[in-house]
Design a protein around this motif. Structure first.
Motif: not given
Length: 140
Positions: A33-49
């Motif tokens: 959500d924070r990356f999307e809000a900063a306009g970086l949603g297409d440049r950063v991929v986040v996942d979890s394990t």
């Protein structure tokens, strides 16, 4: 030269906790959500394990989902817990371990190949008391 400078594509971040049903998926949702809000949603991929596979296939814990909802985050219901693999570590630019114990386990699993990219982000790692209530009663 860092892996982000040599690997094409987006910058890849993975959050890791014990079972991948509470802390790490919460961190994944918030970071995305924070990356999307900063306009970086297409440049950063986040996942979890998770370190453990005891919760494999389970959705995000209902209490974790409730805490996210209380703070305005939407959980789409597609998350399924999975255990981290060595290949996951090699494919990430940054791995955020929820505790120092998780970071130690990840360094062992990576066999030294990605040790510099691990960061512990829990309260103890930040020098604060770790006595805060967690949304999950389990050790995830």
């Amino acid at each position: 030269m860092s892996s982000a400078e040599t690997r094409p594509g987006p910058y890849r971040v993975m959050t890791v906790c014990t079972g991948n049903i509470c802390r790490s998926p919460m961190a994944e949702v918030v970071l995305r959500d924070r990356f999307e809000a900063a306009g970086l949603g297409d440049r950063v991929v986040v996942d979890s394990t998770g370190i453990s596979d005891e919760e494999r296939g389970n959705p995000i814990d209902r209490r974790a989902r409730a805490v996210l909802a209380e703070h305005g985050y939407v959980v789409d219901g597609t998350h399924r817990a999975r255990q981290v693999r060595a290949g996951d570590l090699a494919a990430r630019d940054l791995v955020l371990a929820m505790t120092a114990q998780h970071a130690r386990a990840l360094r062992r699993r990576a066999a030294g190949g990605a040790g510099g990219r691990f960061r512990a982000v829990g309260p103890a790692a930040a020098g604060r008391a770790a006595g805060r209530a967690r949304p999950c009663a389990s050790s995830s």
